[in-house]
Design a protein around this motif. Sequence first.
Motif, short mmCIF file in Angstrom:
data_model
loop_
_atom_site.label_atom_id
_atom_site.label_comp_id
_atom_site.label_asym_id
_atom_site.label_seq_id
_atom_site.Cartn_x
_atom_site.Cartn_y
_atom_site.Cartn_z
N GLN A 31 0.84 -1.21 0.00
CA GLN A 31 0.00 0.00 0.00
C GLN A 31 0.87 1.25 0.00
N ARG A 161 -6.11 7.79 2.68
CA ARG A 161 -4.83 7.09 2.45
C ARG A 161 -4.09 6.95 3.78
N ILE A 163 -2.53 4.12 6.35
CA ILE A 163 -2.06 2.74 6.48
C ILE A 163 -1.83 2.47 7.96
#
Length: 342
Positions: A31, A161, A163
């Motif tokens: 990712q 976005r 993670i």
Amino acid sequence: MTWYEQLKFRSNPLDIRPNPDLIGLNEEEEQLINHIKKGEVCFLNGFTGSGKTSMLNKVQNKLKDHKFIYLNAEDLPKGFSIEDELKNKRDFFDKITFRQTPRKTPVLLIDEFQATDPNIVLEAKGKWEKKKKGVKSIVIAQIARELHNASGSFKERIGNRIITLKGLSDATMKEILKRRLDHKGSGINYYDKLHEDTVDLLVKHADSNPRRLLEYADSLFDFHYRKFQDINPILKKEYMISYYAARDILAEKDIIQEIKSGKREKSIDFYTAVEKKIMRFIRKNDISTAADIASRFKMTRNKASGLVSSLKKKGAIIYAGKRNNMQQWELSPGMKRILVKT
């Protein structure tokens, strides 16, 4: 001499410092690489010791065509400039061709983002928006989920976005020890010196945190060397560190308080009413200082510090870095799981 030198390791295989030989986080790593390649702003979130810095190091090793500018926000000097840092990252050929930025695609990594000066955040955002003469991507990393010092527009650039580094499984934690303790030269894997119950003990109390796992295992090997020196039983083929020996060694060093006291946070009822309120407060804010707690619950700083100390000994909270020279605390992974259920 040290225990690992006695066992013929060149360096400490259980060193807790960031290590790019990261396992168990492949999906999160992909990712992160994808966000960087696409030129996006993203947020790497995880508790202390979860592998944030190690992952940043690993990604740098993989993306050789990028120039990574790594910043630890807690260590940046006053007056720091990203513009100057970009110039400093130019290689010899960049300089003789009068380039103002590195030829390789610049990527900005800001670790311990919670300590970042707002002016640096603003400059970073401006450099990213320039694209051609700025930076391609920005990766920020910190323990807390909430980005308190980021503007609304910066948060919009991040969007979803985010993670999050999850706690590692027991199997992955054991694999970490196996890899670290494998001595390639001699063909001996010192993981086999740990009884199965001993490994389970280490994994259980490390509570998904690889840094703590390495610290606890290091303590066992270090104890044996310091106590026995040249007659260290680990040197004997048949010797294994038993569960009871490991428990006593760790308790003696006060590494695992609940072993010594026989207590563990089995349920929320183990804590006082005030402690429960403080834990829920810390959970809401991700990380908090004793001063934050004192202010919120209208108590003296000394009383708040005492409660923090009690929660630390019970394993409910763990150290989460410093803010303005004050220690910050977050819930342990185990306590986070307990509070989710209550």
